[in-house]
Design a protein around this motif. Sequence first.
Motif, PDB file in Angstrom:
ATOM      1  N   MET A   1      34.816  46.675  43.792  1.00  7.26           N
ATOM      2  CA  MET A   1      33.691  46.932  44.687  1.00  7.26           C
ATOM      3  C   MET A   1      32.420  47.016  43.858  1.00  7.26           C
ATOM      4  O   MET A   1      32.455  47.474  42.719  1.00  7.26           O
ATOM      5  CB  MET A   1      33.850  48.285  45.377  1.00  7.26           C
ATOM      6  CG  MET A   1      35.151  48.512  46.081  1.00  7.26           C
ATOM      7  SD  MET A   1      35.175  50.172  46.793  1.00  7.26           S
ATOM      8  CE  MET A   1      34.025  49.948  48.149  1.00  7.26           C
TER       9      MET A   1
ATOM     10  N   GLU B   1      30.436  49.231  44.089  1.00  7.62           N
ATOM     11  CA  GLU B   1      30.353  50.652  43.722  1.00  7.62           C
ATOM     12  C   GLU B   1      31.221  50.992  42.520  1.00  7.62           C
ATOM     13  O   GLU B   1      31.167  52.108  42.002  1.00  7.62           O
ATOM     14  CB  GLU B   1      30.801  51.528  44.908  1.00  7.62           C
ATOM     15  CG  GLU B   1      29.908  51.473  46.124  1.00  7.62           C
ATOM     16  CD  GLU B   1      30.314  50.382  47.111  1.00  7.62           C
ATOM     17  OE1 GLU B   1      30.896  49.369  46.680  1.00  7.62           O
ATOM     18  OE2 GLU B   1      30.056  50.542  48.323  1.00  7.62           O
TER      19      GLU B   1
ATOM     20  N   ARG C   1      40.001  46.792  55.892  1.00  8.08           N
ATOM     21  CA  ARG C   1      38.881  47.711  55.776  1.00  8.08           C
ATOM     22  C   ARG C   1      39.025  48.722  56.901  1.00  8.08           C
ATOM     23  O   ARG C   1      39.458  48.356  58.012  1.00  8.08           O
ATOM     24  CB  ARG C   1      37.569  46.974  55.958  1.00  8.08           C
ATOM     25  CG  ARG C   1      37.348  45.929  54.910  1.00  8.08           C
ATOM     26  CD  ARG C   1      35.904  45.584  54.908  1.00  8.08           C
ATOM     27  NE  ARG C   1      35.620  44.522  53.961  1.00  8.08           N
ATOM     28  CZ  ARG C   1      34.667  44.633  53.041  1.00  8.08           C
ATOM     29  NH1 ARG C   1      33.946  45.735  52.939  1.00  8.08           N
ATOM     30  NH2 ARG C   1      34.438  43.632  52.234  1.00  8.08           N
TER      31      ARG C   1
HETATM   32 MG    MG Z   1      31.695  47.901  50.613  1.00 10.02          MG
END
Ligand code: MG
Lengths: 542, 542
Positions: free
Chosen positions: A328, A330, A433
């Motif tokens: 990701m 992140e 997701r």
């Molecule tokens: Mg995302």
Amino acid sequence: MQGLMQHWPLLCSKVIDHAAHEYPLREVVSRSVEGPMHRTNYREVRERALKIAQLLEREGFGLGDRIATMAWNTWRHLECWYGITGIGAIYHTLNPRLFPEQIAWIMNDAEDKLLFVDLTFVPLVEALAPQIASLEKVIVLTDAAHMPETTLPNAVAYEEWLKGADGDFSWRVADENVAAGMCYTSGTTGHPKGVVYSHRSNVLHSMIAQAPDAMGLSSADRMLPIVPLFHANGWGIALTSPMSGAAMVMPGAKMDGASIYDILTTERVTLSAAVPTVWLMLLQHLETSGGELPDLKRVIIGGSACPRRVTEAFQNRYGVKVIHAWGMTEMSPLGTLCSIKPEYADLEGEALLALEEKQGFAPFGVEMKVTDDANVSLPRDGQSFGRLKVRGPAVAKAYYKNQGAEMFDDDGWFDTGDVAHIDPHGYMQITDRAKDVIKSGGEWISTIKIENLAVGHPGVAEAAVIGLRHPKWDERPLLVCVPKAGGSLTKDDLLGYLDGKIAKWWMPDDVVFVDEIPHTATGKIQKTALRKNFADYVLPTV
Amino acid sequence: MQGLMQHWPLLCSKVIDHAAHEYPLREVVSRSVEGPMHRTNYREVRERALKIAQLLEREGFGLGDRIATMAWNTWRHLECWYGITGIGAIYHTLNPRLFPEQIAWIMNDAEDKLLFVDLTFVPLVEALAPQIASLEKVIVLTDAAHMPETTLPNAVAYEEWLKGADGDFSWRVADENVAAGMCYTSGTTGHPKGVVYSHRSNVLHSMIAQAPDAMGLSSADRMLPIVPLFHANGWGIALTSPMSGAAMVMPGAKMDGASIYDILTTERVTLSAAVPTVWLMLLQHLETSGGELPDLKRVIIGGSACPRRVTEAFQNRYGVKVIHAWGMTEMSPLGTLCSIKPEYADLEGEALLALEEKQGFAPFGVEMKVTDDANVSLPRDGQSFGRLKVRGPAVAKAYYKNQGAEMFDDDGWFDTGDVAHIDPHGYMQITDRAKDVIKSGGEWISTIKIENLAVGHPGVAEAAVIGLRHPKWDERPLLVCVPKAGGSLTKDDLLGYLDGKIAKWWMPDDVVFVDEIPHTATGKIQKTALRKNFADYVLPTV
Ligand SMILES: [Mg+2]
Ligand SMILES: Nc1ncnc2c1ncn2[C@@H]1O[C@H](COP(=O)(O)OP(=O)(O)OP(=O)(O)O)[C@@H](O)[C@H]1O
Ligand SMILES: Nc1ncnc2c1ncn2[C@@H]1O[C@H](COP(=O)(O)OP(=O)(O)OP(=O)(O)O)[C@@H](O)[C@H]1O
Ligand SMILES: [Mg+2]
């Protein structure tokens, strides 16, 4: 009592210094945006990065300034990263495939002061520039001969600009926690969110990536990063390659199957990294043109789930090892990689391919767990799925300007927004997701699992599953499918193909054939848009 | 502006947590000191380390306390490292092969409060204990059944002691710069000096070691660390193996050729690490017994220069890749490793062996340079030799209690005390220790070079070159040589063999045959002692 070891901060400059010193002549080869192939090496990349840093400082840029890049993967983009971070400024990679309004929003959010831009995007940026109040100057990544007429503020050709510096400069950053880079998420589930990397997180991420069970880069490798530097921190490759002494081969603006095949073979690439759609294009090209991949040893595939047929084609047809990876923005971005542990060393054929549909296990430096909605850890049984949470030195603790604070737990774990299970040997598999999960009669159905099966049918080019409201079951799955050109695929064919491969109650209630499925700027299926398209669709089971 | 990445300190506990979580059942196999083979895994090692930490804290030990170990490589020693560091105490590994006076001096210098000791060393420690005022307690690494009668203070059998804990405990360290370990140098050039590792340096060192061009450990490896945990931080292997998920195979007290061969083959070891003398014993055993090494892929050889014939035997006779490595206690200890860069990928036969006599190149995380006496960097031309200086996050900035402060430059470089040159591709070769260099007529002669050549003669078992005073040339070389049993080697044979292989003025002025050459506790040639033995020797050229 403190240890008595040297203070040696983990800085991006240490990486390029190392490469220039220990692998000075290792090649950095690029397909230039102007056309011809360009060859340089780590020593020269460092020398020119020092010039960039010197010029930036002279022009008043410094610690914490956001400096945007909108550029393909070339040696110039690489130089910019090291030049920018060398004075403590922040490289902010922009994804040119986003909608112009999104780009403008992101640039204003970041307050970018300066922009390095490739020739390709000059017209795009000319339209945007008036909306970006913070933008002081634009440097076009080309030479005087190719410099276009432009309305861009204080525009200058990169090679001309560089002539103003002698490179007699030293790096300015001493604190490893200083911000180094910035990248917004892909915007698959909503607005892109800004992630701010530190020097420390970038360096540790690359040390993690170097490990044999992760990317396993060595000085013998010639690495082709097809994944753009503007996608999820470029998967860290701009740091990991020089760190490990691997040569870099950069595809520039051309990422179609024929161009990738050409650069793979001409430059004898041993290792490459890209999202599944890029590999599908290459494989399609190989199928029609009949080429082979004699030098390529490994490909890293991530960003979205790697379809089994891609892995199968690479491994069984071309003798190239696939490393399925999950990550990701992140996470800098590496999360897990699907190398083979000794527990699975004997797997072959279909059993091996089934394992490789999983996203793999966490290297040292990534901690992960799967929890239920009450944040209780679920067992690693390969079945129990729930929210995937992570922790590590290269994982975000917040978004820029404190967006999306709800993703960050009080206990220091980051909620990935993905739903997954983990098997007893630590292999994680993404089932969905969280925002795409279908809940039917109180139970979850994995859309990714059904999609992966559907694209295994020889008549299917692409497939997506979404949930539609259902009066009895709350939600039921709809399979949206792009058939391969020239085929004659029917709904019954497809459902018959799925029959027996998934639980009865996972079977889609209907199949719809379309010409195209909407994608995000990084080539992912955009389920938010798809759900909007089918908002009024009535399932036959209703 | 700071990055927005998680605070995730680099702690030793993170390593064993990772191993227990991602490789819970990976084996840790040991030849126990009591005799039988013992099998455990990373999950159990962590569980027992938590018990150790819990007990230590309960008994009043804590942050900064030095806790000594005098033990072979077994699972228990490994558990102790993680238990001790888990409360912020410092594992202090003692080398039992030092002279008892040295051990006592070191323990008093370190002020060790507690000692974990193997059965083997109980008598030795009984004699020492009265001299160590700080020593409160001794834990004997055995079970009740094997516990000897002993005069040691508050002695208890390890397995009995562990029964007092339930392991419901959490690691106590939060600051990565806290001291984790302590190791004294080998004492080759003088008194051993204390080096104090931090959690951060230990973790970064292992991340450096993991890289493919360094140790390249992966979860598919079965690693046999023959190098003891008490030699130079055990080459970091107690951390690098669990970090990478490699199985550990521990030789216990038995390091003779037959025992090593036995454990290598029975446990299907893929990778091992030891000093040259150990490998010489193994090769001699293989020569007489006729075994093969089908599972072993790589051996890491360092601590002193690896003779060419060792590399040749491993690679050409047994198909095992040699990785020659150089390091120091002060470097945690890895400095360089001789992996093959693509520039040298085509080397074969003698040319490859010649390259592999070099100690190799620096991975990311190690910076090195060679300077003249005025601290001016010398060119990387493979010729210019001078003082080797290093820098990095796992390099000492001082010795314990500020001994030897002169080794630490003001500019942050550590003077290794080694003399070396570096070639254009970054391959470093040690020519000498600064203290052993022979200066003849103002020019340096490399003793290591001559020794390496001499041991290449089939009649030579071991060779050492020292400088003797000379009225005209200041110093001239004397070759001291242990002939192989049953041979009839003469001075003229040996000098004739060297003739043409080195410069005329490097030729030893004399050759002396001896039964034995003095060694240090880690098996290195002790030139200080040798020079003392030959202090009154008169060269024929005088
Ligand atoms: Mg995302
Ligand atoms: N190998 C993979 N298999 C399945 N999904 C993957 C894989 N690799 C990445 N992903 C998906 O991509 C996500 C990370 O992508 P990225 O950071 O580019 O932004 P995004 O999540 O697509 O966009 P946004 O967060 O803005 O909605 C992961 O959370 C996961 O859902
Ligand atoms: N591969 C190698 N080739 C040559 N010399 C080596 C090699 N590896 C290590 N050495 C030598 O060993 C030294 C480091 O050894 P160690 O830290 O065990 O203590 P020592 O230097 O022998 O003892 P002391 O510092 O107390 O005199 C290096 O400085 C170098 O001289
Ligand atoms: Mg030393």
